[in-house]
Design an enzyme around this catalytic site. Structure first.
Site, PDB file in Angstrom:
ATOM      1  CE  LYS A 102       6.011  38.966  76.266  1.00 24.82           C
ATOM      2  NZ  LYS A 102       5.263  39.391  75.071  1.00 24.82           N
ATOM      3  N   GLY A 163       4.478  44.511  66.686  1.00 22.42           N
ATOM      4  CA  GLY A 163       3.444  44.791  65.707  1.00 22.42           C
ATOM      5  C   GLY A 163       3.937  45.339  64.388  1.00 22.42           C
ATOM      6  CG  ASN A 211      -1.328  38.961  69.323  1.00 21.27           C
ATOM      7  OD1 ASN A 211      -1.679  39.675  70.258  1.00 21.27           O
ATOM      8  ND2 ASN A 211      -2.225  38.399  68.544  1.00 21.27           N
TER       9      ASN A 211
END
Length: 260
Positions: A102, A163, A211
Site C-alpha cells: 500500500k 483518523g 484503522n
C-alpha cells in the site's frame, strides 16, 4: 461460501474489509479486534511497527501470522516518493519477496492529505520494479485513473481525512471514480462508524480500509465485528439494487380491488 469475492492482484478474498494495526492498546487487543472483523488483508506501517526489522522487539507477525493474513506493508509517515520507495523495498525483504503493498505519500503532518505528484512518481517506480501497488489517493477521478494507467492494482481514495471519523464527505467524486476505474476501488481513511462503511459499499466500492474507527472505539473487538457486518450488508445492498428515489408517496398495497 459466497462466490462474490474481492479480487486484488489476482488473489481472491472472502472479506472486503481491510484493517490497520495501529493505535491499539497492545498486540493482544490488535489480534482480538482483527479476528472479530473477519479481515484477511492487514496493513502495517513499516516505519512504525516491528515486523522483524528490530530483532530485539516483539513482532506483530507473532500475533498476525502471514500464514493466516495477507500482510500489506504501507508507507505511512513518508512525505516524498524516494522515502516511500525505499520503505517498500525494505518491506519486500522482510516479507520474503511479497510484492503487494500500500503506497501512501503524505503532503503534510497536519492534514495527512495525499501528495499526489509524489504518489504518482512513487507508483511509477514501484510498478516498474514489480510491486503490486494499492495507492492511497485523493478523491480526484482524473488522478485515480492515472494511477490505474500506471499499473496500480487498486486505487484507495479517502472518504475524509485520516483518523477524522467524518465519514464520506464527497460521495459524488467516489461514484465517478467507481464508474471510470476498472481496478478495485477501496475507500481508505475517514470512516468513523458502521453506517459510513455501509454507505461506501452501497455506492459500489469494492472494499473499505479502516484503522482508527475500530482501534479507538470504546470496545474495539465489538466494533471490529460491527464493521464486518456493515461491509457485508452494504455489499449485499449494492448487489440487490436499491429502489429508485421518487418525489411523493407510493402506496405499498394495491389501490384496486379494495374491500368495500
Amino acid at each position: 461460501m459466497s462466490q462474490d469475492k474481492l479480487v486484488v492482484a489476482g488473489k481472491a478474498y472472502d472479506s472486503r474489509l481491510l484493517v490497520g494495526t495501529g493505535k491499539y492498546r497492545d498486540f493482544d487487543e490488535t489480534r482480538r479486534a482483527i479476528d472479530a472483523s473477519g479481515a484477511q488483508i492487514v496493513t502495517v506501517a513499516i516505519r512504525r511497527t516491528n515486523i522483524g526489522q528490530n530483532a530485539n522487539e516483539p513482532s506483530l507477525l507473532e500475533v498476525l501470522p502471514p500464514s493466516r493474513y495477507t500482510i500489506l506493508p504501507n508507507t505511512a509517515g513518508c512525505y516524498n516518493a524516494q522515502d516511500a520507495v525505499r520503505t517498500l523495498r525494505l518491506a519486500r525483504e522482510l516479507l520474503d519477496g511479497r510484492s503487494l503493498v500500500k503506497l501512501e505519500v503524505l503532503g503534510d503532518a497536519q492534514s495527512l492529505y495525499p501528495n499526489m505528484p509524489e504518489t504518482l512518481a512513487a507508483a511509477k517506480t514501484l510498478v516498474a520494479e514489480g510491486f503490486e501497488v494499492m495507492a492511497y489517493c485523493s478523491d480526484d477521478p482524473i488522478l485515480a485513473k492515472q494511477l490505474e494507467e500506471l499499473g496500480c492494482v487498486a486505487v484507495m481514495p479517502l472518504a475524509s481525512l485520516i483518523g477524522s471519523g467524518m465519514g464520506i464527505i464527497n460521495p459524488w467524486n467516489l461514484q465517478i471514480i467507481i464508474d471510470r476505474v476498472k481496478v478495485p476501488v477501496l475507500v481508505d481513511a475517514g470512516i468513523g462508524t458502521a453506517s459510513d462503511a455501509a454507505i461506501a459499499m452501497e455506492l459500489g466500492c469494492d472494499g473499505v480500509l479502516m484503522n482508527t474507527a475500530i482501534a479507538k472505539a470504546k470496545d474495539p473487538v465489538r466494533m471490529g465485528h460491527a464493521m464486518k457486518l456493515a461491509v457485508e450488508a452494504g455489499r449485499e445492498c449494492f448487489l440487490a439494487g436499491r429502489m429508485p428515489r421518487r418525489l411523493g408517496a407510493d402506496p405499498s398495497s394495491p389501490l384496486t380491488g379494495l374491500i368495500r
